[in-house]
Every structure is written in structure tokens, then in C-alpha cells.
Design an enzyme around this catalytic site. Structure first.
Site, PDB file in Angstrom:
ATOM      1  N   GLU A  43      80.429 -46.795  71.414  1.00  0.00           N
ATOM      2  CA  GLU A  43      80.635 -45.343  71.533  1.00  0.00           C
ATOM      3  C   GLU A  43      80.382 -44.666  70.176  1.00  0.00           C
ATOM      4  OE1 GLU A  43      83.942 -42.706  70.366  1.00  0.00           O
ATOM      5  OE2 GLU A  43      84.849 -43.980  71.921  1.00  0.00           O
ATOM      6  N   HIS A  44      80.971 -45.214  69.105  1.00  0.00           N
ATOM      7  CA  HIS A  44      80.757 -44.641  67.770  1.00  0.00           C
ATOM      8  C   HIS A  44      79.278 -44.636  67.409  1.00  0.00           C
ATOM      9  CE1 HIS A  44      84.541 -44.255  65.216  1.00  0.00           C
ATOM     10  NE2 HIS A  44      85.005 -44.440  66.431  1.00  0.00           N
ATOM     11  N   HIS A  66      84.165 -49.561  72.328  1.00  0.00           N
ATOM     12  CA  HIS A  66      84.521 -48.466  71.436  1.00  0.00           C
ATOM     13  C   HIS A  66      83.543 -48.380  70.255  1.00  0.00           C
ATOM     14  CE1 HIS A  66      86.825 -47.082  67.811  1.00  0.00           C
ATOM     15  NE2 HIS A  66      87.074 -46.068  68.610  1.00  0.00           N
ATOM     16  N   GLU A 102      90.169 -46.333  61.299  1.00  0.00           N
ATOM     17  CA  GLU A 102      90.741 -45.852  62.565  1.00  0.00           C
ATOM     18  C   GLU A 102      91.793 -46.850  63.064  1.00  0.00           C
ATOM     19  OE1 GLU A 102      87.827 -45.222  65.640  1.00  0.00           O
ATOM     20  OE2 GLU A 102      89.256 -44.244  66.985  1.00  0.00           O
TER      21      GLU A 102
END
Lengths: 431, 426
Positions: free
Chosen positions: A70-71, A67, A142
Site C-alpha cells: 500500500e505504501h 501494508h 510507523e
């Protein structure tokens, strides 16, 4: 370029595997304004133990790294890729699941430019210590946002109960502590291993000319250098068949209690159509037992045990197979017992009748047709099916050919008492 | 843009809009009923659609109703209660498979119309009102739905801000109803309200799919025998002068603080400056290239989400971000500074181009789904304007920086609401 026509669905899919290993799929959709393109790697949060490209030893990477990667793909030396998409009128996004990381855009103009931007940004990593550190603050927020979300907490609480070893139990974003350990070198290692074109798929759906688009992708890919495609070696720990924990309760600042029951199921070695039938049988079984027209729903709703948040879901991915059933309730204990009883009874052959089977199947077919209106659904699900060796467009004909016995036999073999677990969210006293 | 054939028909008691298109594998019917938001009726109105879908003469229980839908190849039926400016809109949707994709199915569209007609005109009754047991169950579900807003903190913070900011205005009313008003509702009072709303609401019916418009309109007329009504609802534009900025802090046991800042603008959907207001919102906080996202998130790492949202039927704009409590002052300051930047016209050509490109893209993408097309059309209906999408797109293209800054200048901060988390988080 291969062309496959799915007559019943009135859809045509064009496919080519390029020399570098990339699978490209194009589905022309006449009448739509929007083109939707996904560029997906067969790599998600559970792939945390593997042999890096060009090496011989397994390594273990920090939780939440897929993840995080991905960012970080969106940031380049010259700035943020969102800016480029915005200038070209495209709305871009990305998501990470247990087994996939997808980069995507939707646009109604500049489709070729946007497709090039998508291919180019995902194939040009740029990570520095400084940008990695900056992202920790953003992802930290997040994670905290999800920490306050009771639906997310109950879902991951339950998966943590079900699995003892398997990395599916780790929150996709990791924790504030685990991402603190991530470095740019980790990101490059994961990138080099999992973002090879041979491990990826491009799916284009919209009002496009397939020949033009395929030629564009071919040319784009031919202009870049990649190592030879190689199989990625992943390793997963041995997972016992019973649930790791039978229960846990979490206390949060909420008004309403939540109850979710999980059922861990054996992972079969089926492939292709047989595997698809198995996944569809799981969905049909849950619909028959817990759908809005099931007796269970009527009784529980009329008694005030459940409300319209009640629902169910099945997940079948690399090395995991589980069902989740539940919702908001004032009596989590009672609901949990009733859900388990309903599933156990179905193992003994109860509740599954010709009538309930045929109704559930009709409902499922209708839901699929509705979903085929959505370019997002087609691209994302097609890719998920393809990574699992299945074909999305076979689902309607396979469903039409399924029999009640398929569901009965699924219930008999897959439901095991030891696989049950429950997770509750309870209001905190005087928060 | 792909042109879809659209025709409207004025029929007794309602307007029918048919959008003929071959791009879907389903056909959709959407009924929208609109009246003013009103403290006296808001909760009954929120409850009504849930009672109506709990049983009809043909399918006298919720289970019988759901079974009938499943048999119709899983026809998707759902209800919604929402605000549109000062109006309260009930939406009933049924989406059914087009039988040409199925083996052995026929007449699905007619059957779907019949289901919708049953729900609106032939609810299951006992002693000439809704059954007591159904009303009780649905009241309980409604109470549960209202209570659970508290559990979704991002949503709760938005709801609280609106409640605080519009204290004397019906806009403060939640379209889902008020908890304390649920209990007193009786089967009789709800039934009376149902009869009244059916007779008086402004009603629009949309049909989207592979259908012949004349034929579909004729079918609607026979399936939906609405009574003629004397007047239809016109938009009501109230505006308020902001005096001092109100600041409200609430504390809960949370990991993340939710900052929501409410602003007012005098520009409304129907106004000629609407396109400029939309461009302003895009430059300011609508997208990933916008000033709020770039400054609060990308530059300062303060938040995961940092954005602004606009309700153009009310003239309400909200900025929002999820942050650590200790960063409250810093974030509020940056948000206000960024608003001033746009007011002063500090907008780059790139920001203008990106915003316009994405606004146009959003509009065109909306037109790809049946619901999106209906929502675009319904904006016009509710605001009492006739502005086709193409015209709006041209208007957006023509907006200048000066007009964007002028639109920004109408935006005034009214209320700062902060739902704070724990102290020790860092």
C-alpha cells in the site's frame, strides 16, 4: 448499468461489472460539495498464503507485506502520486485492514481527473530495490509509533491470545524484523495476484452524474490490458475453537491500566441476508449487555470500575469472528471476570429482554442513519459488505425485521467458555 | 459551492443560527458556551458538562438519560470542552434521526430540543445542588481522563510543549482541567459555577437540518430561556517577544521519540494576513506535498509523521515528528532549514498551486458535515469577524509568494520539546 433504488434510505446505487471483472458502484449525493472515491482490493494482512497468479504452488509471504505494498503504490518513477492529487485539489490516502487495501481521494473539483489518477496509479506498479529499502525506515517509525500506543498493544495482544494459527493475529504493519525481508519481487508477486480488476471494487459517492462517471471508468479500463479474471486461491491454517492463550499482561509506560476481554466465536457458513442478520445480532447483543443504558454499565460505572473509555466491538471477516469488550480500569482482574460472567449469563438467556432488545435496535437504526450522512462510511462499508456478499442498504430494513429470538439464539450458539481470553496493560514499575 | 440557507437570530441571552439543508438524514442542535480561560475555573468548567449529562429532572440518572436517548432512535448526545485561543468553550451536541426515514417515529426534533433543554436548565438536584454521588463519580472520571493523557505519548508531547511554552499565559491551561484542582470541587461550588456560567457566558446555538428557520428559532426561544446578558466576549490578542529558544528534553521508556517544536506568530484569525499564514502553513507542513513531509519523511526516511499545525486564534504553530532519538539533531536542523526556506521565499509555483487547491478543498469539504459548518462559522464568531467562506477562498487564491514569505517571517521558534525513547533503537 444497473440501477437500484433504496426507497426507505432515499438512495440510488448504480452498478456495473466491467469486462475485465472490475465492479463499479456510483451513488450520487445531491447537495454535497465533496466526492469521495475508493478503489479497493479484496486483499489484506491475513492473505499471506496463496497461489501466485500463473503458478501452481502455494507460497508464504513476509508479515506486513499488504501494508508495505500500500505504501509503495504511491511512489512512481516520476515521483510521488500525492503531488498529482495535490495539484488537482484532492486529498488522497490509503489504508490496509485484515481483508482489504483501499486507495482513496476526496475532492470538490477535478473529479474526473482525480478518478483517472486514482485508477492509473493503482494499476501501474513501480517498485525498485532502492525505493523498497527507503520505505523500511518510514514504516519502521510507523511500527514504533504503534508500539508505544497502549490501545493498539492491548488490541493486538488480545487477538494474539485468541488465535493460535490464523494470520489475523499478525500486526497489520508486520514487525521491523519481518519487513526487513521484503523485496521488490515479493511486492510484484502480491500485486499481480491480488490487484487484478476482478478482485477489486471502485466506489464513487458524491454530486456526480452516474452516466458520465461510468463512461469514464469504462473507457479508462478498456484502454488497459489485463489477463483473464481468475479466482485467487488462499489458504488458512486450521484454527482450534478455543482461545490460544487465556491471558497475558503487558507492562508499559502508562498511568492507567487497561483491560480487554476477547471472545472467539465459531465461524458460520451463512451467506447473504442470513449472514447480515448474524453480524447485526452480534452488535445488538453487545449493545444490550454493555451499552451505556445497560445495568452492567450503570453498576460498574457507579462502583468506579469503568469510565467512559469502556466500549465494545465485533469483528467478522474471512475465517474469523470475535468480540472485544473493555476499557480503562483500576481493577482489570475484577472487570475481566465481570465481563465474562455477563456474557455467560446471556448464553443462559439472561439480560436479553423485549425492552432492552427494542431499545438497542432503535439505537442501532439511529446510528446507521447518522452514518449514512457520511460518504466515507458509505463507500468503505459498502465495499466491505460487498466483498462479504452482503448489501449495506439492507441493514435498516433487516434490523427493523429482527426479533429478540435472533439475539437469544446467537448468544446461545456463539458464546463458548473456551473462547474467552483477556489482555491487560499495566503500568511499568518506576519507568 | 452548494449554498445552504443560513439565518441568525439575536435572542435573549444567546444568538441562534439556523442552517437549513436537506442533505442529512439527521437533524443536529449544537450549543456553544464561551468564557475566558481562567485558572480559577478551568477544572470546574471541564467537569460541569459531565455532571449535567448525568441526570435531569426527567431522567434522574445517567442510565435513565442514556435510556431516553436510545429510545429517541439512538439520538447522539455528547459534550466537549476545548480551547479557542484564550477562551474556554463548552459544546453540547445532540443529533437525532429525521423521522421521514423511519417507520412509526414522530416529533424526534422537538424531543431532542427538550433533552438539550433539560440538560442545560433542569439538572437533577438533591437539596438544591448536584447530587454528591454524581459529582464524586464524575470527579473520578475526570481524574482518570486527565491522567490518561500521559498514556497517549503523541498527545502528551503536544500538551507538554504548550504547558512549557505558555508558562505565564492562561493558554497553558488544558481545557480538560488540572488534576490537583479536581478533588476540592464540591457539589455546592460546582452548582454556583453552573448558575454563574449559565448567566454570563457568551452563548451560540446552531440548528442544522431539514427545518424551517423561523420555526426553529421560535422553538429555541421557548426551550432555552436564557437570561439577557450585558456583554459578549471579545477576542483578546496578547503577543509576546521571543528571546532565546528554550530546549526541553524529557525521558520515558518508549520506542519512539516525539519531537514537538513550538513557534509564535503575530498573525491571528481575524487579520488580513490570515490567508497568507494559512498558505504558509500548507507549503511548510500541512500536507503530503509540504516541505516537512517531503524532506523529513520522503527524502530522509526519518519519520512516519512530519507536519505542522496552526492554532490561528492564538498565533501558535507547532511542528511535530516521531523519530529515533539518535536522529534528533538532524531532524531539528532540517525542520529549521525548511522554515528558513519559506521565509526566504524559496517556494515553487507548484507548491503554491497545490497548497491553495488543498486549502480550498478542505474548506469546501468541511461544509459537508453539520459539525464542520458550525466550526467554520464559529471561527468567525470567536474571532469577531464576519468573513464568509467564499471570501476566505478568494483571499487564499490571491495570496502571492511574497505574502507567503512575509507571513513565514512572523513565525519565530520559541520552544523545542523532545520526549525521548530508548538509546539502542536504530
Amino acid at each position: 448499468m444497473n440501477k437500484t433504488v433504496f426507497d426507505q434510505m432515499n438512495e440510488t446505487v448504480y452498478h456495473e461489472q466491467l469486462e475485465n471483472g472490475l465492479n463499479v458502484y456510483i451513488l450520487p449525493k445531491a447537495g454535497f460539495n465533496k466526492t469521495y472515491v475508493t478503489f479497493t482490493t479484496n486483499y489484506g494482512s491475513i492473505d499471506n498464503d496463496f497461489i501466485p497468479q500463473g503458478e501452481n504452488e502455494f507460497i508464504h509471504v513476509p508479515d506486513g507485506i499488504a501494508h508495505f505494498l500500500e505504501h509503495k503504490m504511491f511512489e512512481k518513477e516520476h515521483g510521488d502520486v500525492f503531488q498529482e492529487f495535490s495539484s488537482q485539489g484532492a486529498s488522497a490516502n490509503a489504508f490496509t485492514s485484515f481483508t482489504r487495501t483501499a486507495y482513496l481521494f476526496s475532492a470538490t473539483s477535478n473529479i474526473k481527473e482525480n478518478t483517472e489518477t486514482l485508477l492509473n496509479f493503482v494499476q501501474a506498479p513501480y517498485f525498485t530495490e532502492q525505493t523498497v529499502e527507503k520505505e523500511k525506515g518510514i514504516i519502521g517509525q510507523e511500527i514504533r509509533m504503534y508500539d508505544d500506543n497502549p490501545d493498539w498493544r492491548v488490541y493486538f495482544g488480545l487477538i494474539e491470545n485468541l488465535y493460535k494459527q490464523h494470520p489475523v493475529k499478525i500486526d497489520i504493519a508486520g514487525t521491523v524484523e519481518s519487513i526487513a525481508d521484503i523485496t521488490k519481487d515479493h511486492l510484484y508477486t502480491c500485486y499481480e495476484t491480488f490487484y487484478h480488476p476482478g478482485n477489486m471494487s471502485l466506489f464513487i459517492v458524491g454530486p456526480v452524474d452516474p452516466d458520465d462517471m461510468m463512461e469514464l471508468v469504462r473507457r479508462n479500463q478498456a484502454s488497459k490490458e489485463f489477463p483473464e479474471p481468475f479466482p485467487v486461491e488462499r489458504r488458512f491454517p486450521d484454527e482450534p475453537s478455543e482461545a490460544a492463550e487465556k491471558h497475558r499482561s503487558l507492562h508499559m509506560s502508562v498511568n492507567t491500566s487497561k483491560c480487554e476481554v476477547g471472545l472467539k466465536m465459531p465461524v458460520s457458513d451463512k451467506t447473504g441476508t442470513e449472514k447480515l442478520k448474524e453480524e447485526l445480532a452480534a452488535g445488538l447483543l453487545l449493545e444490550i449487555l454493555f451499552g451505556k443504558s445497560a445495568k452492567f454499565y450503570e453498576k460498574s460505572y457507579n462502583e468506579g470500575l469503568i469510565d467512559d473509555t469502556f466500549g465494545f466491538d465485533y469483528t467478522g471477516e474471512r475465517g474469523v469472528s470475535f468480540a472485544i469488550v473493555g476499557g480503562d480500569t483500576d481493577e482489570p482482574e475484577k472487570l475481566s471476570e465481570r465481563i465474562k460472567a455477563q456474557l455467560m449469563e446471556s448464553k443462559e438467556g439472561q439480560h436479553i429482554t423485549e425492552e432492552s432488545f427494542s431499545r438497542a435496535r432503535k439505537k442501532k437504526i439511529g446510528a446507521l442513519l447518522r452514518a449514512f450522512n457520511s460518504p466515507e462510511f458509505i463507500a468503505n462499508q459498502f465495499t466491505r459488505y460487498q466483498f462479504n456478499g452482503l448489501n449495506l442498504f439492507e441493514t435498516v430494513p433487516v434490523l427493523e425485521a429482527m426479533k429478540m429470538e435472533d439475539v437469544i439464539s446467537f448468544a446461545r450458539t456463539m458464546i463458548q467458555e473456551e473462547g474467552f481470553s483477556s489482555c491487560f496493560i499495566l503500568p511499568k514499575e518506576s519507568a | 459551492m452548494e449554498a445552504s440557507q443560513e439565518q441568525s437570530f439575536n435572542q435573549p441571552g444567546c444568538t441562534v443560527h439556523v442552517i437549513e439543508t436537506e442533505k442529512y438524514k439527521t437533524n443536529t442542535v449544537i450549543v456553544k458556551m464561551r468564557s475566558r480561560l481562567d485558572r480559577e475555573t478551568v477544572t470546574m468548567r471541564a467537569l460541569l458538562p459531565h455532571v449535567l449529562q448525568s441526570g435531569t429532572e426527567n431522567a434522574p440518572s445517567a442510565t435513565a438519560f442514556r435510556t431516553a436517548l436510545d429510545e429517541l432512535y439512538g439520538a447522539h448526545f455528547f459534550v466537549d470542552s476545548a480551547k479557542k485561543g484564550d477562551d474556554h468553550v463548552l459544546t453540547f451536541t445532540i443529533e437525532v434521526a429525521n423521522e421521514k426515514y423511519l417507520h412509526g417515529a414522530s416529533d424526534l426534533f422537538d424531543q431532542a430540543l427538550n433533552v438539550m433543554s433539560d440538560v442545560l436548565f433542569r439538572p437533577y438536584l438533591k437539596e438544591a445542588v448536584f447530587p454528591d454521588s454524581t459529582v464524586k463519580q464524575e470527579k473520578r472520571s475526570l481524574q482518570q481522563r486527565i491522567r490518561s493523557i500521559y498514556d497517549d505519548k503523541t498527545r502528551y508531547a503536544s500538551v507538554k510543549l504548550v504547558e512549557e511554552m505558555y508558562k505565564e499565559d492562561p493558554y497553558a491551561l488544558p481545557a480538560g482541567g488540572l488534576l490537583e484542582q479536581v478533588e476540592p470541587i464540591s457539589p455546592q461550588s460546582l452548582y454556583h459555577y453552573y448558575k454563574k456560567t449559565l448567566a454570563e457566558d457568551t452563548i451560540d446555538i446552531f440548528v442544522i437540518g431539514n427545518v424551517d428557520p423561523q420555526n426553529a428559532a421560535a422553538k429555541i426561544e421557548s426551550y432555552f430561556p436564557f437570561e439577557k446578558r450585558s456583554k459578549s466576549l471579545k477576542p483578546k490578542n496578547t503577543s509576546v517577544q521571543v528571546e532565546d529558544i528554550r530546549v526541553i528534553h524529557e525521558k520515558q521508556d518508549l520506542n519512539q521519540g516525539k519531537l514537538n517544536i513550538g513557534c509564535r506568530t503575530s498573525i491571528r484569525y481575524a487579520d488580513p494576513q490570515f490567508a497568507a499564514l494559512q498558505v504558509f502553513n500548507g507549503v511548510f507542513g500541512g500536507f503530503a506535498h509540504s516541505k516537512l513531509f517531503m524532506n523529513v519523511r520522503e527524502k530522509e526516511s526519518l519519520a512516519y509523521y512530519a507536519a505542522s499545525r496552526l492554532d490561528s486564534h492564538k498565533g501558535f504553530l507547532m511542528m511535530l515528528a516521531g523519530i529515533d532519538q539518535k536522529n534528533y539533531d538532524k531532524t531539528v536542523k532540517i525542520m529549521k532549514e525548511q522554515l528558513n526556506e519559506v521565509k526566504e521565499g524559496n517556494i515553487s509555483d507548484l507548491e503554491m498551486d497545490q497548497t491553495k487547491a488543498l486549502l480550498k478543498n478542505q474548506l469546501k469539504e468541511s461544509a459537508d458535515t453539520a459539525r464542520g459548518m458550525v466550526e467554520l462559522k464559529y471561527h468567525n464568531i470567536a474571532a469577531g469577524v464576519d468573513r464568509p467562506i467564499d471570501e476566505l477562498i478568494q483571499a487564499i487564491d490571491a495570496v502571492t509568494k511574497e505574502e507567503t514569505a512575509a507571513a513565514a517571517k512572523t513565525v519565530v521558534v520559541d520552544t523545542v520539546y523532545f520526549l525521548s525513547g530508548k538509546e539502542e533503537q536504530g
